[in-house]
Motif scaffolding. Structure first.
Motif, PDB file in Angstrom:
ATOM      1  N   GLY A   1     -44.311 -46.653  73.697  1.00 14.99           N
ATOM      2  CA  GLY A   1     -43.362 -45.545  73.762  1.00 14.99           C
ATOM      3  C   GLY A   1     -44.038 -44.332  74.375  1.00 14.99           C
ATOM      4  N   ALA A   2     -43.332 -43.639  75.242  1.00 12.70           N
ATOM      5  CA  ALA A   2     -43.951 -42.500  75.934  1.00 12.70           C
ATOM      6  C   ALA A   2     -42.926 -41.410  76.191  1.00 12.70           C
ATOM      7  N   ILE A   3     -43.371 -40.166  76.057  1.00  9.79           N
ATOM      8  CA  ILE A   3     -42.521 -39.053  76.459  1.00  9.79           C
ATOM      9  C   ILE A   3     -42.296 -39.154  77.956  1.00  9.79           C
ATOM     10  N   SER A   4     -41.086 -38.927  78.368  1.00 11.16           N
ATOM     11  CA  SER A   4     -40.645 -39.300  79.709  1.00 11.16           C
ATOM     12  C   SER A   4     -41.451 -38.666  80.821  1.00 11.16           C
ATOM     13  N   ALA A   5     -41.587 -37.361  80.793  1.00  9.87           N
ATOM     14  CA  ALA A   5     -42.133 -36.677  81.966  1.00  9.87           C
ATOM     15  C   ALA A   5     -43.646 -36.569  81.951  1.00  9.87           C
TER      16      ALA A   5
ATOM     17  N   LYS B   1     -43.751 -53.473  77.898  1.00  8.39           N
ATOM     18  CA  LYS B   1     -42.448 -52.810  77.841  1.00  8.39           C
ATOM     19  C   LYS B   1     -42.681 -51.318  77.618  1.00  8.39           C
ATOM     20  N   ILE B   2     -42.135 -50.486  78.500  1.00  4.72           N
ATOM     21  CA  ILE B   2     -42.257 -49.039  78.375  1.00  4.72           C
ATOM     22  C   ILE B   2     -40.936 -48.480  77.876  1.00  4.72           C
ATOM     23  N   VAL B   3     -40.983 -47.730  76.788  1.00  2.00           N
ATOM     24  CA  VAL B   3     -39.797 -47.092  76.220  1.00  2.00           C
ATOM     25  C   VAL B   3     -39.971 -45.582  76.361  1.00  2.00           C
ATOM     26  N   GLU B   4     -39.125 -44.952  77.164  1.00  4.63           N
ATOM     27  CA  GLU B   4     -39.220 -43.506  77.387  1.00  4.63           C
ATOM     28  C   GLU B   4     -38.201 -42.788  76.529  1.00  4.63           C
ATOM     29  N   GLN B   5     -38.678 -41.782  75.789  1.00 10.28           N
ATOM     30  CA  GLN B   5     -37.793 -41.006  74.925  1.00 10.28           C
ATOM     31  C   GLN B   5     -38.562 -39.787  74.441  1.00 10.28           C
ATOM     32  N   SER B   6     -37.903 -38.897  73.753  1.00  8.06           N
ATOM     33  CA  SER B   6     -38.583 -37.730  73.191  1.00  8.06           C
ATOM     34  C   SER B   6     -39.440 -38.152  71.993  1.00  8.06           C
ATOM     35  N   SER B   7     -40.427 -37.310  71.658  1.00  4.77           N
ATOM     36  CA  SER B   7     -41.396 -37.673  70.616  1.00  4.77           C
ATOM     37  C   SER B   7     -40.749 -37.920  69.262  1.00  4.77           C
ATOM     38  N   ASP B   8     -39.716 -37.145  68.920  1.00  5.63           N
ATOM     39  CA  ASP B   8     -39.098 -37.308  67.605  1.00  5.63           C
ATOM     40  C   ASP B   8     -38.483 -38.700  67.445  1.00  5.63           C
ATOM     41  N   GLN B   9     -37.836 -39.206  68.506  1.00  8.50           N
ATOM     42  CA  GLN B   9     -37.246 -40.539  68.432  1.00  8.50           C
ATOM     43  C   GLN B   9     -38.313 -41.625  68.509  1.00  8.50           C
ATOM     44  N   LEU B  10     -39.319 -41.420  69.345  1.00 12.51           N
ATOM     45  CA  LEU B  10     -40.402 -42.401  69.442  1.00 12.51           C
ATOM     46  C   LEU B  10     -41.106 -42.569  68.100  1.00 12.51           C
ATOM     47  N   ALA B  11     -41.281 -41.473  67.369  1.00  7.68           N
ATOM     48  CA  ALA B  11     -41.947 -41.546  66.067  1.00  7.68           C
ATOM     49  C   ALA B  11     -41.155 -42.411  65.088  1.00  7.68           C
TER      50      ALA B  11
END
Length: 319
Positions: free
Chosen positions: A111-115, A138-148
């Motif tokens: 999981g990674a913050i998008s930008a 597999k790369i999942v891009e999203q904001s940190s709160d959702q990734l956590a």
């Protein structure tokens, strides 16, 4: 006062089945026993009996039976969280087992913050592919709160992002990678690009494209405007998508606050313009986030080692 009820781990291990967890997981998402039964390819009475067996095993009601839906109780929400995590672990195990059996090298979900981490991840994956060409990533891009949330639910092996809540310190280990400079950007023909000595107050009347409120860059935006005594913009678009933002910037006279790493190449190519206004606050550092008290797989450890090495090289180049 009623006597406390204790569930025996031995009894739970001998009676709780993955079928039970599957029903809880689906019912937790659908809130409808008929739809749950259909998705599990069984009759509704059969699904009702399984739920009754589960509640009997736990010695507690897990769902309220309402006229239109099934609402989880507090204990039900706790059980649903366990079901989701356990099924995610099973899915991961089956996927990796099949890959290894067929001569592959397993799976890794990052999981990674998008930008911010785009350049870092690109360079890391390129190097990982050289060492493990058959590894599925597999790369999942999203904001940190959702990734956590997904990292806690074991839907991710590793996260590149930030800890956004105090409780995250007790759940995760955090290894800082980098700070994050930001730029105000606009379309290449924006009127502000022809002006000099701009201050943040000069930007207040323009419409903005902003990240959602829970993100670090949105908090930085709000803090910067508040510190400058500027009212929040009224005409704005909220999106976590860097691609939607790029399209909007080029098609309108909107502005956006973005990580420099995400937009610098577009500015260099003349697709966007950098509005040289000083931002006196900075975003918190992002880094490698992993679950506490858990031994990572060999694949994950190798990925983290390469991630560290690449981050160090990129940091040296920036200095």
């Amino acid at each position: 006062m009623s006597e406390p009820i204790f569930v025996s781990p031995a009894s739970m291990c001998s009676k709780l089945r993955f079928r039970h967890l599957q029903l809880l997981d689906i019912l937790g998402r659908t809130r409808n026993l008929r739809v749950t039964a259909e998705q599990m390819h069984m009759t509704q009475p059969a699904a009702t009996k399984i739920l009754a067996d589960i509640e009997s095993l736990f010695g507690a009601q897990l769902f309220e039976r309402l006229p239109r839906d099934m609402r989880p109780t507090d204990l039900g929400l706790f059980a649903l969280r366990y079901s989701s995590v356990t099924l995610a672990e099973l899915s991961k195990f089956v996927g990796e087992f099949n890959a290894l059996r067929n001569g592959g090298h397993g799976h890794l979900t990052v999981g990674a913050i998008s930008a911010s981490a785009a350049q870092l991840l690109t360079a890391t994956i390129k190097e990982v592919r050289q060492q493990r060409p058959l590894l599925s990533i597999k790369i999942v891009e999203q904001s940190s709160d959702q990734l956590a949330i997904w990292l806690e639910e074991k839907k991710l092996d590793i996260m590149v992002g930030r800890l956004t809540e105090p409780r995250h310190r007790t759940l995760f280990d955090f290894e800082m990678i980098s700070g994050e400079p930001v730029w105000v950007v606009a379309g290449q023909h924006h009127p502000l690009l022809a002006m000099n000595d701009l201050e943040l107050s000069d930007l207040g009347a323009w419409p903005w494209i902003l990240y959602p409120p829970a993100t670090a860059i949105r908090k930085l935006f709000d803090e910067s405007f508040a510190a400058a005594g500027i009212a929040a913009p009224k005409g704005m678009v909220e999106t976590p998508s860097i691609f939607s933002t790029l399209e909007l910037l080029q098609a309108t006279e909107m502005l956006s606050l973005q990580p420099r790493a995400a937009v610098e190449k577009y500015v260099d190519k003349g697709l966007l313009g950098h509005v040289p206004v000083p931002i006196r606050h900075t975003m918190s550092n992002y880094g490698i986030v992993t679950r506490k008290n858990e031994v990572a797989s060999q694949t994950t450890q190798e990925f983290i080692a390469i991630l560290r090495s690449v981050a160090a090289r990129l940091g040296d180049m920036a200095d």
